[in-house]
Structures are given as structure tokens and as C-alpha cells.
Design an enzyme around this catalytic site. Structure first.
Site, PDB file in Angstrom:
ATOM      1  N   HIS A 159       0.819  -1.222   0.000  1.00  0.00           N
ATOM      2  CA  HIS A 159       0.000   0.000   0.000  1.00  0.00           C
ATOM      3  C   HIS A 159       0.852   1.271   0.000  1.00  0.00           C
ATOM      4  CE1 HIS A 159      -4.079  -1.760   0.739  1.00  0.00           C
ATOM      5  NE2 HIS A 159      -3.303  -2.803   0.972  1.00  0.00           N
ATOM      6  N   ASP A 219       3.273   9.473  -0.548  1.00  0.00           N
ATOM      7  CA  ASP A 219       2.122   8.662  -0.143  1.00  0.00           C
ATOM      8  C   ASP A 219       1.927   7.567  -1.180  1.00  0.00           C
ATOM      9  OD1 ASP A 219      -0.056   8.080   1.509  1.00  0.00           O
ATOM     10  OD2 ASP A 219      -0.791  10.144   1.497  1.00  0.00           O
TER      11      ASP A 219
HETATM   12  C1  GDG Z   1      -2.250   3.800   3.503  1.00  0.00           C
HETATM   13  C2  GDG Z   1      -1.223   4.488   2.589  1.00  0.00           C
HETATM   14  C3  GDG Z   1      -2.898   4.429   0.724  1.00  0.00           C
HETATM   15  C4  GDG Z   1      -9.256   9.784   7.953  1.00  0.00           C
HETATM   16  N1  GDG Z   1      -9.732  10.514   8.968  1.00  0.00           N
HETATM   17  C5  GDG Z   1     -10.887   9.968   9.355  1.00  0.00           C
HETATM   18  C6  GDG Z   1     -11.124   8.870   8.552  1.00  0.00           C
HETATM   19  N2  GDG Z   1     -10.114   8.777   7.713  1.00  0.00           N
HETATM   20  C7  GDG Z   1      -9.972   7.750   6.657  1.00  0.00           C
HETATM   21  C8  GDG Z   1     -10.078   8.424   5.311  1.00  0.00           C
HETATM   22  C9  GDG Z   1      -9.305   7.467   4.425  1.00  0.00           C
HETATM   23  C10 GDG Z   1      -8.287   6.860   5.384  1.00  0.00           C
HETATM   24  O1  GDG Z   1      -8.686   7.172   6.711  1.00  0.00           O
HETATM   25  C11 GDG Z   1      -6.887   7.421   5.162  1.00  0.00           C
HETATM   26  O2  GDG Z   1      -6.375   6.834   3.992  1.00  0.00           O
HETATM   27  P1  GDG Z   1      -5.121   7.415   3.211  1.00  0.00           P
HETATM   28  O3  GDG Z   1      -5.013   6.712   1.916  1.00  0.00           O
HETATM   29  O4  GDG Z   1      -5.322   8.890   3.041  1.00  0.00           O
HETATM   30  O5  GDG Z   1      -3.843   7.192   4.140  1.00  0.00           O
HETATM   31  P2  GDG Z   1      -3.182   5.981   5.042  1.00  0.00           P
HETATM   32  O6  GDG Z   1      -3.978   5.714   6.247  1.00  0.00           O
HETATM   33  O7  GDG Z   1      -1.771   6.420   5.277  1.00  0.00           O
HETATM   34  O8  GDG Z   1      -3.220   4.689   4.088  1.00  0.00           O
HETATM   35  C12 GDG Z   1      -1.942   5.322   1.530  1.00  0.00           C
HETATM   36  C13 GDG Z   1      -3.782   3.615   1.642  1.00  0.00           C
HETATM   37  O9  GDG Z   1      -3.022   2.900   2.635  1.00  0.00           O
HETATM   38  C14 GDG Z   1      -4.619   2.602   0.861  1.00  0.00           C
HETATM   39  O10 GDG Z   1      -3.794   1.807   0.056  1.00  0.00           O
HETATM   40  O11 GDG Z   1      -3.727   5.269  -0.060  1.00  0.00           O
HETATM   41  O12 GDG Z   1      -1.006   5.907   0.660  1.00  0.00           O
HETATM   42  O13 GDG Z   1      -0.338   5.315   3.359  1.00  0.00           O
HETATM   43  O14 GDG Z   1     -10.149   6.447   3.956  1.00  0.00           O
HETATM   44  O15 GDG Z   1     -11.435   8.554   4.997  1.00  0.00           O
HETATM   45  N3  GDG Z   1     -12.235   8.120   8.673  1.00  0.00           N
HETATM   46  C15 GDG Z   1     -13.135   8.482   9.632  1.00  0.00           C
HETATM   47  N4  GDG Z   1     -12.925   9.528  10.488  1.00  0.00           N
HETATM   48  C16 GDG Z   1     -11.822  10.296  10.370  1.00  0.00           C
HETATM   49  O16 GDG Z   1     -11.659  11.239  11.160  1.00  0.00           O
HETATM   50  N5  GDG Z   1     -14.264   7.770   9.775  1.00  0.00           N
END
Ligand code: GDG
Length: 498
Positions: free
Chosen positions: A174, A386
Site C-alpha cells: 500500500h 504517499d
Molecule cells: C495507507 C497508505 C494508501 C481519515 N480521517 C478519518 C477517517 N479517515 C480515513 C479516510 C481514508 C483513510 O482514513 C486514510 O487513507 P489514506 O489513503 O489517506 O492514508 P493511510 O492511512 O496512510 O493509508 C496510503 C492507503 O493505505 C490505501 O492503500 O492510499 O497511501 O499510506 O479512507 O477517509 N475516517 C473516519 N474519520 C476520520 O476522522 N471515519
């Protein structure tokens, strides 16, 4: 490999954390939903297909039947079952905090100066990967497809093969895969690459990650041959034949689009607007992490307020930071640094009736998150690096009016897909980010709509179900010539001519 469309074959997802976190409060167990991109992405997939999810529930206490009951309760109506892998305190310290979060996480995000290469971490990594393999072997049937996820579990394929597993096993990373000059700093660079080559299919987020990986493999295996040139290629090293593909992860677009229009979300979005009348709201949503570039973003916003005074009173930055890995000292000091900076910038610019940064440090409910996506006019997604970044895609999906502007770091995997319609920025260049903010604020409604229309098309066409199907088809396909690279999906930097 088996045909996964045959009834009875199950999808077995393996990740470090389960999608729920178990906690013991006053002697009894309870659960809360897990957070982060991997859980957001995979939960709809398993809800849709059914199957098993194997992972660590986050507690270091020995497994009991009470714990197992709570896990069963957690997924009673979800259509899939959970199986836990028990880790102890030593595993948590040396594997999870150590190898995973002090070595691989910073190194693979090009931040080698944040790494701690303590010699004991590698043993912990192989020991815990073996624990996962033991649980997998006990839980799966011969026709199941095992799909291992992310950087904590890169050696599980090798451990499964050592335990005699004959079935094919897929792996998806990821996070980014670094270029050779960074990867080669890893003390365990060769055994880790050899372990990865024990998988039958390896998936990366972008073409650039795949190219970095192939260049590293070439360093240890000069006899490497690569056939094919589409989304999935076949790599031959000695006796091993491994498929390696690029599968940009997506979101459940339809669900985000639908839920963002429900009454509770619309009501909350109106409240947010009422509290901040006449403002263009800029939104940042991130887990607490130094890779997300939150302090650089605050500096860029400060730069914008200094250089473009017309933004005063007209714009507010809403920054949501979700607590994550806070017991790791680097993360705690990042929190302190962020909070000082917010205080400083607000102290410098606040005037009666206008506070420039609204800072929220907690996890939002889904309704709140969607309401912020809807209420805000601009998303400022500026990670230093990222794998993909799902927030960028969720913002587009949850934008029914279609007039949101996405400012996106060129170092997010999402930039490869969204580069034509987002405003791309280098997150280290605070002046450039400040100018992008100013440009977004002044952008005409027509240009906003045209850009958002293109963004939505990409997020909708390459959604989470496309991602899963593409990965599973790549695992079972006899002929890989039907896997063209998705339209427009090229590494951003390759479009720049020097
Ligand atoms: C890893 C990789 C890759 C965030 N704040 C809240 C909340 N979220 C959810 C978002 C989103 C998720 O968390 C964050 O996903 P990201 O992709 O932005 O980042 P990572 O957690 O670092 O994910 C990344 C991912 O894996 C998938 O392959 O894209 O690059 O680092 O879904 O919506 N959800 C809720 N409350 C919040 O306050 N309910």
C-alpha cells in the site's frame, strides 16, 4: 490457481491489523472500528464478497474465548469472519514499532534519516511473519485465495512456502517502493527482496513503485528477465516466476457519492457553513504522520496569508488530524510541533470574527467526515510521499455540487491518475502551494466544474471493485496481454521534459 468465481472459494485477506481494535475496559472486552486507508479500502471488498480477514486485534494479551466472542460479534452482520494473530509485548515493540514503523515506513517514504536500523528488529520481523503464516495455514482451505497486505508482512509468502503451502499467494504494497539508492541503505535489503520474490503476484500502487522494485531486483539478480509490458509483467529469476503489477487502489465511489447526499450529512454541512459564513473553506484530513506534510502545509497557508492579504476573512483552513501511533515518540513530537504552529499562525493573523486555522485532533464519525468533504471548497492534500492517498479520491466522490478544487502533492500515488485535473504541487515548496491556494480561491465556477468532472470520472471508473478484480484476474489469468496500463496512468514526473 483456482478460479475465484467458483462458489466455495474464499478470499482470505491478511493484514497486520484487523478492521476492529479490541480493548479491555474494566475487565471486559469491547471493540471499535479500525482506522486508516487499508481498512477503508478492504472493508467494502470483504462485505461485498465475503471471506476471512486475518490480522492482529491490537492487544498484547493472550487470546481468550471472551476475546474471540467479541471478534465474532464485531462482524456478525458483515458477511465475513475475523481470525486473530496473537502478538506479545516484545512483538509489538520490535516488530510493529521497530521494524515496521522505525525502518520500513520511513525508508519507503524516502525519509531515511528517520530510520532506526536496530539489529534485533529483523529477527522480530521474521518471527512475527512466521506467526501470521502459522495462523493462515490453520485457517485456509485448498481453494482459497490468500492475499497478504502491506509492508508489515512482506516475508509471509516465504514463511508460508517454508511451511509447505502449495497454494499461490498474492501480495499488495500500500505504501511506495523506494528507488534503489534509498532501498540499498536497508541492512536486510537482500533477504527482504528474496522473501518478496516468494509471492506469486506482487502488486504496487504506481508504475514508478514497480519500476523501483524491478531495478532493486536487478541488483541482486542479474539473470532477471522481464516479459510483457502492460499493467502486469512476468519476472523470471532463477527458478522463480513472479507476476508483478500496478494496481492503483480506489474507493467505493458509489457509496461515498450516495452517503454524501443523505440528510444527516447535508444538515451537518449546512451547520458548518453557518458557523463560517462567507468563507471559502480549505480542508486537510490526515492520520497523524510525518509523511503527510501537515507542518509544511501550515507553513504554506501562512505564506499565502502573508502574501495575499485579500484571503484574510475570506478563507479558513480546517485541518483534521486523526490520532495514530501516538505512543511512538516521533509521532508525539510531531503533534506538539503541529499544535505550536497552529497557535503561532492563529496568534499572528486572527482578527475579530475570523480564525484562520480550525484544528481538530480526533477521529470523526463517517457522517462528520462526509459533511466536511461536502462543506469545504478546496481539499489540500499535500503528503511528502504517499502510496496513493484515499482522502483525495473521497473528497471528489463526496462533492455532489461538483465545484470542489483538489490541490494535490505530486508525490502522492494519486497524482499519477489525477494530475490532469487537480492542481499539482511540490509540498516542500511552500510558495508554490500558497500560489495554488490563491489560484483555487479565485478559480471560476466553470473551470472548477470541468476539473471536478474529470476527477470524478477517474475515481468512479477505477474504484475499489475495479482494483480487486484487476488484482484477482492478474493472479489467475493465463494470458497477461489483456492488462493494458489504465488510460492516462503514467508517473507524473515522466511527463516533464527536461
Ligand atoms: C495507507 C497508505 C494508501 C481519515 N480521517 C478519518 C477517517 N479517515 C480515513 C479516510 C481514508 C483513510 O482514513 C486514510 O487513507 P489514506 O489513503 O489517506 O492514508 P493511510 O492511512 O496512510 O493509508 C496510503 C492507503 O493505505 C490505501 O492503500 O492510499 O497511501 O499510506 O479512507 O477517509 N475516517 C473516519 N474519520 C476520520 O476522522 N471515519
Amino acid at each position: 490457481m483456482n478460479d475465484l468465481s467458483t462458489a466455495g472459494d474464499r478470499l482470505v485477506v491478511v493484514s497486520n491489523r484487523l478492521p476492529v481494535v479490541l480493548r479491555k475496559i474494566d475487565g471486559s472486552w469491547s471493540f471499535s472500528p479500525g482506522s486508516g486507508g487499508l481498512v477503508s479500502a478492504l472493508a467494502p471488498v470483504l462485505r461485498n464478497r465475503g471471506g476471512i480477514w486475518i490480522g492482529w486485534p491490537g492487544s498484547v494479551e493472550a487470546e481468550t474465548s471472551a476475546m474471540q466472542e467479541v471478534l465474532e460479534e464485531a462482524t456478525r452482520h458483515s458477511g465475513y469472519t475475523l481470525k486473530s494473530v496473537a502478538l506479545d509485548m516484545r512483538d509489538k515493540n520490535d516488530f510493529y514499532h521497530g521494524f515496521a514503523n522505525e525502518v520500513i515506513w520511513p525508508l519507503f517514504h524516502d525519509l531515511q534519516s528517520h530510520c532506526n536500523f536496530a539489529p534485533r528488529y529483523w529477527d522480530a520481523y521474521t518471527r512475527v511473519n512466521r506467526k501470521f503464516a502459522d495462523v493462515i495455514i490453520r485457517s485456509v482451505g485448498p481453494d482459497d485465495f490468500i492475499w497478504v497486505h502491506d509492508y508489515h508482512l512482506m516475508a509471509v509468502g516465504r514463511e508460508l512456502k517454508a511451511l509447505g503451502m502449495g497454494a499461490q499467494v498474492g501480495f499488495f504494497l500500500h505504501i511506495p517502493f523506494p528507488p534503489p539508492d534509498i532501498y540499498m541503505k536497508l541492512p536486510w535489503r537482500f533477504p527482504l527482496l528474496r522473501a518478496l520474490l516468494e509471492y506469486d503476484l506482487i502488486g504496487f500502487q504506481t508504475l514508478r513503485d514497480r519500476r523501483n522494485f524491478l531495478q532493486c531486483v536487478r541488483l541482486i539478480a542479474p539473470d532477471l528477465t522481464i516479459s510483457g509490458k502492460g499493467q502486469v509483467v512476468t519476472l523470471r529469476v532463477g527458478r522463480r516466476e513472479v507476476r508483478v503489477g500496478t494496481f492503483p487502489i480506489g474507493i467505493d465511489f458509489k457509496e461515498f457519492a450516495r452517503d454524501s447526499q443523505n440528510e444527516a450529512v447535508a444538515r451537518l454541512a449546512r451547520h458548518i457553513h453557518r458557523d463560517l459564513p462567507g468563507r471559502q473553506m480549505i480542508l486537510g484530513v490526515d492520520r497523524l504522520d510525518y509523511t503527510k506534510g501537515i507542518t509544511h502545509r501550515f507553513e504554506a497557508f501562512r505564506n499565502a496569508l502573508q502574501r495575499f492579504p485579500e484571503l484574510h476573512h475570506r478563507t479558513t483552513l480546517v485541518q483534521v488530524v486523526v490520532p495514530s501511533r501516538e505512543d511512538i515518540p516521533k509521532y508525539h513530537s510531531l503533534k506538539v510541533e503541529m499544535e505550536q504552529l497552529v497557535g503561532e499562525i492563529n496568534g499572528q493573523f486572527t482578527q475579530s470574527g475570523w480564525v484562520p486555522i480550525h484544528y481538530i485532533f480526533r477521529s470523526l464519525s463517517r457522517t462528520e467526515l462526509l459533511a466536511y468533504y461536502r462543506a469545504c471548497h478546496i481539499a489540500l492534500v499535500t503528503p511528502l510521499k504517499d502510496g496513493m492517498n484515499l482522502v483525495a479520491k473521497e473528497f471528489c466522490a463526496a462533492n455532489p455540487e461538483g465545484e470542489g478544487v483538489l490541490i494535490l502533492s505530486e508525490f502522492a500515488g494519486a497524482a499519477a491518475q489525477l494530475q490532469k485535473a487537480a492542481l499539482l504541487v511540490n509540498p516542500y515548496n511552500v510558495e508554490e502551494v500558497a500560489e495554488a491556494i490563491q489560484r483555487a480561491i479565485h478559480m471560476s465556477a466553470g473551470e472548477r466544474r470541468a476539473r471536478m468532472h474529470k476527477l470524478k470520472r477517474f475515481v468512479r471508473d477505477y474504484d475499489i471493485f475495479w482494483w480487486v478484480d484487476a488484482f484477482l484476474r492478474a493472479a489467475i489469468a493465463k494470458d497477461l496481454s489483456n492488462f493494458p496500463v489504465p488510460e492516462d496512468y503514467v508517473p507524473h514526473m515522466e511527463t516533464i521534459s527536461l
